[in-house]
Design an enzyme around this catalytic site. Structure first.
Site, PDB file in Angstrom:
ATOM      1  N   GLN A  36      19.737 -58.971  50.977  1.00 56.42           N
ATOM      2  CA  GLN A  36      18.582 -58.114  50.761  1.00 56.42           C
ATOM      3  C   GLN A  36      17.895 -57.876  52.093  1.00 56.42           C
ATOM      4  O   GLN A  36      17.600 -58.830  52.808  1.00 56.42           O
ATOM      5  CB  GLN A  36      17.664 -58.831  49.780  1.00 56.42           C
ATOM      6  CG  GLN A  36      16.399 -58.105  49.436  1.00 56.42           C
ATOM      7  CD  GLN A  36      15.571 -58.905  48.427  1.00 56.42           C
ATOM      8  OE1 GLN A  36      15.976 -59.096  47.287  1.00 56.42           O
ATOM      9  NE2 GLN A  36      14.437 -59.393  48.867  1.00 56.42           N
ATOM     10  N   GLY A  37      17.662 -56.631  52.441  1.00 58.98           N
ATOM     11  CA  GLY A  37      16.951 -56.299  53.673  1.00 58.98           C
ATOM     12  C   GLY A  37      15.587 -55.730  53.339  1.00 58.98           C
ATOM     13  O   GLY A  37      15.383 -54.510  53.371  1.00 58.98           O
ATOM     14  N   GLU A  79      15.763 -61.418  38.497  1.00 56.09           N
ATOM     15  CA  GLU A  79      16.029 -62.761  38.011  1.00 56.09           C
ATOM     16  C   GLU A  79      14.703 -63.431  37.778  1.00 56.09           C
ATOM     17  O   GLU A  79      13.947 -63.630  38.700  1.00 56.09           O
ATOM     18  CB  GLU A  79      16.836 -63.545  39.053  1.00 56.09           C
ATOM     19  CG  GLU A  79      17.420 -64.812  38.518  1.00 56.09           C
ATOM     20  CD  GLU A  79      16.365 -65.842  38.169  1.00 56.09           C
ATOM     21  OE1 GLU A  79      16.473 -66.412  37.086  1.00 56.09           O
ATOM     22  OE2 GLU A  79      15.437 -66.063  38.957  1.00 56.09           O
ATOM     23  N   SER A  98       5.080 -66.425  48.133  1.00 56.31           N
ATOM     24  CA  SER A  98       4.519 -67.727  48.512  1.00 56.31           C
ATOM     25  C   SER A  98       3.589 -68.258  47.412  1.00 56.31           C
ATOM     26  O   SER A  98       3.140 -67.511  46.542  1.00 56.31           O
ATOM     27  CB  SER A  98       3.726 -67.583  49.811  1.00 56.31           C
ATOM     28  OG  SER A  98       2.584 -66.776  49.583  1.00 56.31           O
ATOM     29  N   GLU A 110       0.624 -68.866  47.652  1.00 58.55           N
ATOM     30  CA  GLU A 110      -0.648 -68.137  47.718  1.00 58.55           C
ATOM     31  C   GLU A 110      -0.556 -66.814  46.957  1.00 58.55           C
ATOM     32  O   GLU A 110      -1.504 -66.416  46.270  1.00 58.55           O
ATOM     33  CB  GLU A 110      -1.031 -67.897  49.187  1.00 58.55           C
ATOM     34  CG  GLU A 110      -1.471 -69.159  49.921  1.00 58.55           C
ATOM     35  CD  GLU A 110      -0.348 -70.169  50.152  1.00 58.55           C
ATOM     36  OE1 GLU A 110       0.825 -69.766  50.232  1.00 58.55           O
ATOM     37  OE2 GLU A 110      -0.648 -71.371  50.230  1.00 58.55           O
TER      38      GLU A 110
END
Lengths: 403, 315
Positions: free
Chosen positions: A122-123, A246, A374, A376
């Site tokens: 994945q880019g 997913e 993340s 956060e």
């Protein structure tokens, strides 16, 4: 649990008893050995029909219900097989995005090759676009191809944190085709053949010594317009399919594996003569409850999904519960292991989150509190989407020279 | 179970509709009228035969609104009478609401509402018995948590009705311990849920620096952590109440976990409410006091976590 699921469980268990790799951690001491193991195990799973249970039923190995997929993953975790790291992006992110957005021709071209072992990465992320993905700046400009054929996009920029990017053949690439309007509106989604001229992939050296991610440099890379998913400017919507491809099964599997690895801490306690240390026993007992709670909340999440009762933000709770518990798991191992853990030991490549190399495991646990949204970001989602607290104003700008 | 968890939850929420610390006598009537004390008693003994999951629903509801009264202790007596068998008369009276209490700690300490009880359950090594309260010395113990009334009971060498002896008594004691943990954990999670909801409401209402406190990310993240911890503890709670093999240690560890989450949320609730959270007129302190009492009752975290650690070590 229904009889059909019980018999599937038995069938998978029997199959794994014959086919699951044995003593694989001991062998996985180099990158080459890791790649060999990943490839051969994936091929074995494809042959067994268990590699892509989540695919639609018109594709080989697909058509399993979520409940059936859960059984398969539980059994894989129970058998402590290698997790499919190399092919994960291919079978989930790439395939799901192609199923939803790919033309018939694109699907026929790419999907079968995934089962043959073609690897996707994945880019998306960039040096300046992490949690704020829509801020990405890799440019794509459309122009006629000099070598004939249709138009091409000429792409320049840098991508980061591409899982297994250095081993991949293809890349799901999110690029900027316009700087007009809101930043999400100027994005376009392309499929990049990583063997194209101008592509350089370099592994990222992680703090625990593994190299599971790559950075990808794009220097005047030409991508045929035919390799676009969705329309120009529709990239953000396509990317949402990739990011939500997913949800639930991986964390269920990882939580089950964490529970299955509690014996490592038990062994450590014994080996260090701490079996009668009440403080250590308490910490171990407390951890075991948290691990069970993490498994239970992952299980609950999937049950809600199967019942169609998933709420926005539920997935964030599971991810946050898992990432924090994994940190505690590895921290306890690190602490009990004491000075031993401070002496460098070679890592097990692709050995999972709990390998018993405690300093490495502890450092690797940061992958789960930072990657994939993340902690956060998850907390924002839980507070704003699930609990309905007000969202942050979008238009805050730091005045020039004020920061 | 014949009644689903959702249906039962719905009924429980309707009965206690959100007003904190409802009147004790009224609450007790509601609890007995709705048959909540006989939830886990088999149907052939006149109960509802709904098992520990139903017990969990009830005590979450009672915890959510900080209901006073001896419901947990009474349920232990009822379970002991039911398990012992042959005590239909006493069992019937207990299920009908005649108060019979039991220790929520060890020995005959921390017995709720002993002064209003006709009987008290005595759990000793190798013997479990039900003693008439008349003639026993009761000492009221004023707790910080005013939603509970605890007594120490001095029973001397009174014997009363023996319900189990020897190995049977040991097994019954474990069963009662597990049930007590389920009830206390349910109480914890109900209270934690209410305290969390109260806190989010407050953050959305209270304005400082010209904006609601709920806009501050530093505060939002703390609330999100509370929510995630609570959701995981709730999932663990249901997983273990549904598990018929879960014993005293498993349930004790679960109760310790639930109590630690309740404490976390009650402490954060006070902190996030600021000054008002430190006053008697605001209900924050009620949750904190019940949370710390729940943590100490039924075996504390140190005890259960050590036992769970020992078990995990030998697994």
């Amino acid at each position: 649990m229904s009889d059909a699921l019980d018999s599937l469980r038995q069938e998978v268990r029997d199959w794994l008893a014959v086919h699951a790799p044995k003593d694989w951690r001991a062998r996985s001491t180099s990158e080459a050995a890791f790649l060999e193991l990943q490839r051969s195990w994936f091929t074995t799973l494809v042959k067994g029909g268990y590699a892509v249970p989540h695919w639609p039923e018109n594709w080989p190995g697909g058509g399993r219900s979520l409940a059936e997929q859960k059984v398969i993953y539980e059994e894989l975790a129970r058998a402590d097989t290698p997790r499919l790291l190399l092919s994960f992006m291919s079978t989930y992110h790439a395939a799901s995005t192609l199923f939803e957005w790919g033309s018939e021709e694109q699907q026929q071209r790419y999907i079968p090759r995934i089962l043959e072992g073609e690897i996707w990465c994945q880019g998306f992320s960039e040096p300046g676009a992490g949690s704020d993905l829509a801020a990405l700046r890799t440019r794509a400009e459309r122009r006629p191809s000099f070598s004939g054929g249709g138009d091409v996009y000429v792409v320049n920029g840098q991508k980061l944190w591409s899982t297994m990017g250095q081993f991949a053949d293809q890349c799901l690439l999110l690029v900027r085709t316009s700087s007009e309007g809101v930043k999400q509106a100027g994005l376009t989604y392309l499929l990049l053949d990583l063997k194209s001229p101008g592509v350089t992939a370099r592994p990222i050296h992680q703090i625990h010594g593994d190299e599971e991610f790559a950075e990808i440099f794009l220097d005047n890379v030409e991508i045929p317009v035919a390799n676009r998913l969705g329309e120009e400017g529709q990239g953000w919507a396509v990317a949402q399919s990739t990011l939500s491809s997913e949800r639930g099964l991986t964390l269920l599997e990882l939580s089950a594996r964490m529970r299955g690895a509690l014996w490592r801490i038990g062994d450590l306690i014994r080996a260090n003569g701490r079996s009668e240390d009440a403080g250590v026993l308490r910490d171990f007992g407390r951890l075991a409850s948290k691990v069970d709670a993490t498994c239970a909340v992952a299980d609950q999440f999937l049950a809600n999904r199967i019942a169609g009762e998933e709420r926005v933000g539920d997935a964030s709770i599971v991810k946050l519960a898992y990432s924090r518990t994994l940190r505690e798991f590895t921290s306890l191992g690190l602490r009990i292991s004491g000075l031993d853990a401070q002496y460098h030991a070679p890592i097990t490549f692709g050995g999972g989150m709990e390998t018993g190399n405690w300093m490495a495991d502890f450092m690797n646990s940061y992958a789960w509190t930072i990657a994939g949204g993340s902690d956060e970001v998850q907390r924002n989602i839980i507070a704003e989407r699930l609990l309905g607290m007000p969202r942050e104003p979008k238009n805050w700008v730091v005045k020039e020279g004020a920061a | 179970m014949s009644m689903t968890r959702a249906e039962l939850q719905d009924a429980a929420t309707k009965a206690f509709d959100g007003d904190l610390t409802p009147d004790a006598a009224h609450s007790w009537n509601l609890i007995t009228d709705m048959g909540w004390l006989m939830m886990a008693v088999p149907e052939d003994q006149g109960g509802l035969g709904l098992g520990r999951e139903a017990v969990g629903v009830i005590h979450q509801a009672l915890g959510r609104t900080l209901v006073a009264g001896p419901a947990i202790a009474q349920m232990l007596v009822i379970d002991a009478l039911s398990a012992a068998g042959g005590q239909d008369e006493l069992l019937g009276r207990a299920m009908a609401g005649e108060i019979m209490s039991a220790s929520l700690a060890e020995g005959l300490r921390a017995v709720p509402d002993a002064d209003r009880a006709s009987h008290v359950l005595r759990v000793e090594a190798g013997r479990i018995s039900l003693l008439p309260v008349e003639g026993l010395a009761l000492t009221a113990r004023a707790t910080w948590d005013k939603t509970r009334r605890l007594f120490d009971v001095d029973a001397g060498d009174a014997v009363g009705v023996v319900l189990a002896q020897g190995d049977a008594a040991t097994a019954l004691a474990d069963r009662l311990s597990a049930l007590r943990s389920v009830a206390l954990a349910g109480d914890c999670l109900g209270g934690a849920d209410a305290a969390l909801a109260m806190t989010t409401d407050y953050l959305e209402t209270r304005r400082q620096f010209d904006r609601p406190l709920a806009l501050f990310q530093a505060l939002k993240h703390r609330v999100a952590d509370m929510k995630a911890a609570l959701a995981a503890a709730q999932a663990l709670f249901w997983a273990r109440t549904e598990d018929s093999a879960a014993d005293a240690v498993t349930m004790g560890a679960m109760k310790a976990h639930a109590a630690s989450i309740y404490r976390l949320i009650a402490e954060e609730a006070i902190q996030l409410h600021g000054g008002i959270g430190l006053t008697m007129e605001h209900p924050c302190h009620l949750f904190l006091k019940r949370a710390t009492l729940n943590a100490a009752l039924g075996g504390d975290g140190d005890q259960w976590e050590e036992a769970a650690g020992r078990r995990a070590l030998n697994a």
